[in-house]
Design a protein around this motif. Structure first.
Motif, short mmCIF file in Angstrom:
data_model
loop_
_atom_site.label_atom_id
_atom_site.label_comp_id
_atom_site.label_asym_id
_atom_site.label_seq_id
_atom_site.Cartn_x
_atom_site.Cartn_y
_atom_site.Cartn_z
N ARG A 35 0.84 -1.20 0.00
CA ARG A 35 0.00 0.00 0.00
C ARG A 35 0.88 1.25 0.00
N ILE A 36 1.94 1.24 0.78
CA ILE A 36 2.86 2.38 0.80
C ILE A 36 3.53 2.54 -0.56
N VAL A 37 3.90 1.43 -1.17
CA VAL A 37 4.51 1.48 -2.51
C VAL A 37 3.54 2.08 -3.51
N ASP A 38 2.27 1.69 -3.45
CA ASP A 38 1.27 2.26 -4.35
C ASP A 38 1.14 3.77 -4.16
N ILE A 39 1.16 4.21 -2.92
CA ILE A 39 1.05 5.65 -2.65
C ILE A 39 2.28 6.38 -3.21
N ALA A 40 3.46 5.80 -2.99
CA ALA A 40 4.68 6.43 -3.49
C ALA A 40 4.64 6.58 -5.01
N LYS A 41 4.15 5.55 -5.67
CA LYS A 41 4.16 5.54 -7.13
C LYS A 41 2.98 6.31 -7.73
N ASN A 42 1.79 6.04 -7.26
CA ASN A 42 0.58 6.53 -7.93
C ASN A 42 0.04 7.84 -7.35
N VAL A 43 0.37 8.13 -6.11
CA VAL A 43 -0.12 9.38 -5.49
C VAL A 43 0.96 10.45 -5.51
N LEU A 44 2.16 10.09 -5.07
CA LEU A 44 3.24 11.08 -5.01
C LEU A 44 4.04 11.16 -6.30
N GLY A 45 3.81 10.22 -7.22
CA GLY A 45 4.44 10.28 -8.53
C GLY A 45 5.91 9.95 -8.55
N LEU A 46 6.38 9.12 -7.61
CA LEU A 46 7.78 8.72 -7.61
C LEU A 46 8.01 7.65 -8.66
N SER A 47 9.13 7.71 -9.35
CA SER A 47 9.36 6.77 -10.46
C SER A 47 10.22 5.58 -10.07
N ASP A 48 11.18 5.78 -9.17
CA ASP A 48 12.08 4.69 -8.75
C ASP A 48 11.59 4.20 -7.39
N VAL A 49 10.82 3.11 -7.39
CA VAL A 49 10.10 2.69 -6.19
C VAL A 49 10.50 1.28 -5.78
N THR A 50 10.66 1.05 -4.48
CA THR A 50 11.06 -0.24 -3.94
C THR A 50 10.22 -0.57 -2.70
N ARG A 51 10.23 -1.86 -2.32
CA ARG A 51 9.56 -2.28 -1.09
C ARG A 51 10.48 -2.18 0.12
N GLU A 52 11.74 -1.86 -0.08
CA GLU A 52 12.70 -1.82 1.02
C GLU A 52 12.54 -0.53 1.82
N ASN A 53 13.05 -0.56 3.06
CA ASN A 53 12.98 0.66 3.87
C ASN A 53 14.35 1.23 4.19
N GLY A 54 15.40 0.64 3.62
CA GLY A 54 16.73 1.22 3.76
C GLY A 54 17.51 0.80 4.98
N LEU A 55 17.01 -0.16 5.77
CA LEU A 55 17.74 -0.59 6.95
C LEU A 55 19.08 -1.21 6.58
N VAL A 56 20.12 -0.82 7.30
CA VAL A 56 21.47 -1.36 7.11
C VAL A 56 21.99 -1.81 8.47
N VAL A 57 22.41 -3.06 8.58
CA VAL A 57 22.97 -3.56 9.83
C VAL A 57 24.32 -2.88 10.07
N PRO A 58 24.50 -2.20 11.21
CA PRO A 58 25.78 -1.50 11.46
C PRO A 58 26.97 -2.44 11.46
N ALA A 59 28.12 -1.86 11.16
CA ALA A 59 29.34 -2.66 11.02
C ALA A 59 29.70 -3.40 12.31
N GLY A 60 29.36 -2.85 13.46
CA GLY A 60 29.73 -3.49 14.72
C GLY A 60 28.84 -4.64 15.14
N VAL A 61 27.80 -4.91 14.37
CA VAL A 61 26.86 -5.98 14.70
C VAL A 61 27.15 -7.17 13.80
N MET A 62 27.37 -8.36 14.39
CA MET A 62 27.72 -9.55 13.63
C MET A 62 26.46 -10.36 13.35
N ARG A 63 25.96 -10.23 12.15
CA ARG A 63 24.71 -10.89 11.77
C ARG A 63 24.82 -12.41 11.94
N GLY A 64 23.83 -13.02 12.63
CA GLY A 64 23.79 -14.47 12.79
C GLY A 64 24.93 -15.03 13.63
#
Length: 324
Positions: free
Chosen positions: A105-134
């Protein structure tokens, strides 16, 4: 409702963790399309290191500063950030309703309401370098609480699930809020590990350094999914799961059996109907599907995996932990 390229934009996130993480999908899409929004909300503040491309603002310093203020749901202060006193409230838009997943739904709003052209489902979270994943290959985070009691599975069932996981050579680790530690801390006497971390960034690190997550329909399931930790979410009904299940990393939903004819009755009885065996089976399926990839990743990054599994993540100041 297309945005002007020279607009100054604020995005006000709602208080719930899951809603904020979903709202950050819009923020990420604004950034991808050349805008520089300032984001407001406690989740963004406490996870600032996990969203390095996001500018976080404090409301008192930005009164009347923005041409456009976007809020997912009505808040008590978003209008004070706007030069005009008006906001764009996404919850009032037709695209915010319906049966799609909330991220879509947020993606639809970004694309069809706000008119953004480069749209993704991601939210940009990046695991910090000091955190050892898994880092802890056998640790399963269990989140037995949530903001809505009617969405919470039973305490005795979570404890029974923990015993099953222990017999299968996994390491269940209960994670609760500091205010809940007084209620849950006593499970250490039953041989359980229970932790309460004071800051959301510390919670995120604990989840990221684990390998699995099991929890109620709550914000921490969304956080685990963002990070990419395989997530099993317990839901009371299918419609709720369709829209609100964690929607990023690998995961699964487990529901009570649907043999009762009335939805309202199923909602009232779902905690009783959802058995430990059913949750265990769903977790086993998820575990079997992803364990190989997790194991290969851990082995590649941790040559001395055996010794690492016996090491506990250092608890930060203010954290509470008990283990019998």
């Amino acid at each position: 409702m297309k945005l002007r390229s020279d607009d100054s934009i604020a995005v006000v996130l709602p208080s719930p963790i899951g809603d904020s993480l979903i709202g950050l999908v819009l923020v990420d899409n604004l950034i991808r399309n050349g805008y520089r929004p300032v984001v407001f909300g406690w989740v963004a503040e406490q996870l600032a290191d996990w969203f390095p491309h996001v500018t976080v603002g404090r409301r008192d310093a930005w009164r009347g500063a923005f041409d456009t203020v976007i809020e997912l749901r009505p808040t008590d202060y978003a209008s004070t950030l706007s030069r005009s006193g008006k906001t764009i409230c996404l919850a009032t838009l037709p695209e915010y309703g319906g049966s799609k997943h909330m991220v879509d739904r947020i993606v639809d709003i970004a694309k069809n309401v706000l008119g953004l052209s480069d749209v993704t489902r991601e939210n940009g979270l990046v695991v910090p370098a000091g955190v050892m994943r898994g880092r802890f290959a056998n640790r399963v985070v269990i989140h037995p609480t949530g903001s809505h009691p009617e969405k919470m599975w039973g305490r005795k069932k979570f404890l029974a699930l923990s015993r099953v996981l222990t017999r299968r050579r996994l390491r269940p680790s209960f994670l609760v809020a500091p205010a809940e530690f007084g209620v849950w801390g006593d499970i250490a006497e039953e041989g359980c590990e229970v932790n309460a971390l004071p800051k959301l960034n510390e919670v995120a690190a604990w989840i990221a350094e684990s390998s699995w997550f099991i929890g109620n329909d709550s914000g921490l399931g969304h956080l685990a999914s963002c990070i990419g930790v395989p997530t099993l979410s317990l839901f009371m009904r299918q419609g709720l799961a369709r829209s609100w299940r964690p929607g990023w990393g690998p995961g699964a939903v487990v529901l009570p059996p649907s043999f009762l004819p009335f939805g309202g009755l199923r909602e009232r009885l779902w905690q009783r109907l959802l058995s430990v065996r059913r949750v265990t089976s769903a977790f086993q399926t998820l575990h079997g599907k992803h364990a190989r990839a997790v194991h290969d990743h851990a082995t590649a990054d941790l040559p001395d995996a055996k010794s690492m599994q016996t090491t506990r993540l250092g608890m930060l100041p203010g954290a509470q932990s008990r283990r019998f």
